[in-house]
Design a protein around this motif. Structure first.
Motif, PDB file in Angstrom:
ATOM      1  N   UNK A 156     -15.428   3.123 -22.105  1.00  0.00           N
ATOM      2  CA  UNK A 156     -15.326   2.158 -21.028  1.00  0.00           C
ATOM      3  C   UNK A 156     -14.038   2.385 -20.231  1.00  0.00           C
ATOM      4  N   UNK A 157     -14.035   1.978 -18.967  1.00  0.00           N
ATOM      5  CA  UNK A 157     -12.768   2.049 -18.227  1.00  0.00           C
ATOM      6  C   UNK A 157     -11.739   1.088 -18.809  1.00  0.00           C
ATOM      7  N   UNK A 158     -10.467   1.474 -18.686  1.00  0.00           N
ATOM      8  CA  UNK A 158      -9.396   0.579 -19.112  1.00  0.00           C
ATOM      9  C   UNK A 158      -9.294  -0.630 -18.191  1.00  0.00           C
ATOM     10  N   UNK A 159      -9.636  -0.447 -16.924  1.00  0.00           N
ATOM     11  CA  UNK A 159      -9.586  -1.527 -15.952  1.00  0.00           C
ATOM     12  C   UNK A 159     -10.564  -1.211 -14.833  1.00  0.00           C
ATOM     13  N   UNK A 160     -10.840  -2.217 -14.029  1.00  0.00           N
ATOM     14  CA  UNK A 160     -11.756  -2.070 -12.892  1.00  0.00           C
ATOM     15  C   UNK A 160     -11.088  -2.670 -11.657  1.00  0.00           C
ATOM     16  N   UNK A 161     -11.176  -1.944 -10.549  1.00  0.00           N
ATOM     17  CA  UNK A 161     -10.774  -2.493  -9.258  1.00  0.00           C
ATOM     18  C   UNK A 161     -11.793  -2.048  -8.222  1.00  0.00           C
TER      19      UNK A 161
ATOM     20  N   UNK B 270     -13.272  -5.700 -23.256  1.00  0.00           N
ATOM     21  CA  UNK B 270     -13.441  -5.861 -21.821  1.00  0.00           C
ATOM     22  C   UNK B 270     -12.350  -5.082 -21.080  1.00  0.00           C
ATOM     23  N   UNK B 271     -12.710  -4.411 -20.000  1.00  0.00           N
ATOM     24  CA  UNK B 271     -11.650  -3.818 -19.180  1.00  0.00           C
ATOM     25  C   UNK B 271     -10.855  -4.896 -18.478  1.00  0.00           C
ATOM     26  N   UNK B 272      -9.612  -4.612 -18.164  1.00  0.00           N
ATOM     27  CA  UNK B 272      -8.828  -5.502 -17.320  1.00  0.00           C
ATOM     28  C   UNK B 272      -9.336  -5.407 -15.881  1.00  0.00           C
ATOM     29  N   UNK B 273      -8.968  -6.349 -15.058  1.00  0.00           N
ATOM     30  CA  UNK B 273      -9.355  -6.364 -13.654  1.00  0.00           C
ATOM     31  C   UNK B 273      -8.113  -6.458 -12.785  1.00  0.00           C
TER      32      UNK B 273
ATOM     33  N   UNK C 122      -6.013  -9.812 -16.403  1.00  0.00           N
ATOM     34  CA  UNK C 122      -5.792  -9.423 -15.011  1.00  0.00           C
ATOM     35  C   UNK C 122      -4.496  -8.648 -14.869  1.00  0.00           C
ATOM     36  N   UNK C 123      -4.531  -7.612 -14.027  1.00  0.00           N
ATOM     37  CA  UNK C 123      -3.313  -6.956 -13.573  1.00  0.00           C
ATOM     38  C   UNK C 123      -2.870  -7.693 -12.314  1.00  0.00           C
TER      39      UNK C 123
END
Length: 273
Positions: free
Chosen positions: A121-126, A151-154, A191-192
């Motif tokens: 999975x991705x580490x985060x999604x944007x 869950x990836x971070x967003x 969240x980032x």
């Protein structure tokens, strides 16, 4: 006490020159990570280049719904097989002129290409042009990625206070993102935030000062987004954001930037933070 901030480069996979510049900066320790565009034919090769860095740097998914070929081909989202410009996406989506199922299918296809190529999975999604803030994308994020402990971070919304350039642009993005942070936290996502790095890229001479202001003022774990890279023929054919990428790369790679981090007692987080 040393303050840690995140520097994330968008658009890995857009063109080989962009990817090469980002890989160089990752190797220098000048970036926390990068978010990947998975819809292009070269994606498998670009994924192989960044896969050895997974776990050491943050490797995310850059959801793309504008201006590029659609992975899923023709649909209400991309009648001719090409994703629409942002101005032709946001209102039609909100007014139901674009079928949510077609949007979700495109997001799913891009996500599947990420997982198939990298085995994780991705580490985060944007989102490219911040499309992850759209309600239709929020629905997909909660349904597809909201379960499980990994869950990836967003990427979160920008804060109007503390921005360093292009206040109207920040305000427009903040309006699109209204309620995003609250609803996604409620759904269990990390969240980032706060998001900075928003400026008028048609004025590349402003990048260094925007970056310097972020180094001085971002809170612990705050996020600065950027778009470094090298211009090549593929980039010229695919994207209007070109020479500014060379400017951003040069600033981020410079000794002056390293010295500014040291003066501010700031470090760039790695992908484990």
């Amino acid at each position: 006490m040393t303050r840690r901030i995140r520097l994330i480069a968008d658009d890995y996979g857009l063109a080989s020159g962009v990817s090469a510049g980002i890989l160089d900066l990752l190797d220098r320790g000048r970036l926390t990570g990068t978010s990947c565009m998975t819809g292009f034919p070269e994606w498998a090769g670009e994924a192989a280049r960044i896969k050895p860095l997974c776990g050491r740097v943050a490797v995310g998914l850059h959801l793309t719904l504008t201006d590029q070929p659609a992975v899923t081909g023709r649909s209400s989202l991309a009648p001719e097989g090409r994703l629409p410009p942002l101005r032709a996406l946001a209102l039609p989506v909100l007014r139901g002129r674009i079928d949510d199922r077609d949007v979700h299918a495109e997001l799913e296809a891009q996500y599947s290409r990420f997982v198939e190529a990298l085995g994780r999975r991705p580490d985060f999604v944007d989102g490219h042009q911040h499309v992850h803030f759209l309600p239709v994308v929020r629905t997909w994020l909660r349904a597809r990625l909201g379960e499980g402990s990994d869950r990836p971070a967003l990427r979160g919304a920008p804060a109007l206070a503390g921005q360093f350039a292009s206040v109207p642009k920040v305000a427009a993005i903040a309006a699109l993102a209204a309620g995003f942070n609250r609803s996604m936290r409620r759904a269990g996502f990390t969240l980032f935030e706060p998001l900075t790095g928003i400026y008028d890229w048609r004025q590349p001479e402003n990048f260094a000062s925007v970056l310097q202001a972020a180094v001085e003022a971002l809170p612990e774990r705050g996020l600065f987004m950027c778009h470094p890279g090298h211009v090549d023929e593929t980039l010229r054919a695919r994207d209007t954001m070109q020479s500014v990428r060379e400017v951003e790369f040069a600033v981020l790679a410079s000794d002056a930037f390293g010295a500014s981090l040291a003066r501010a007692d700031v470090t760039i987080m790695d992908g484990k933070g």
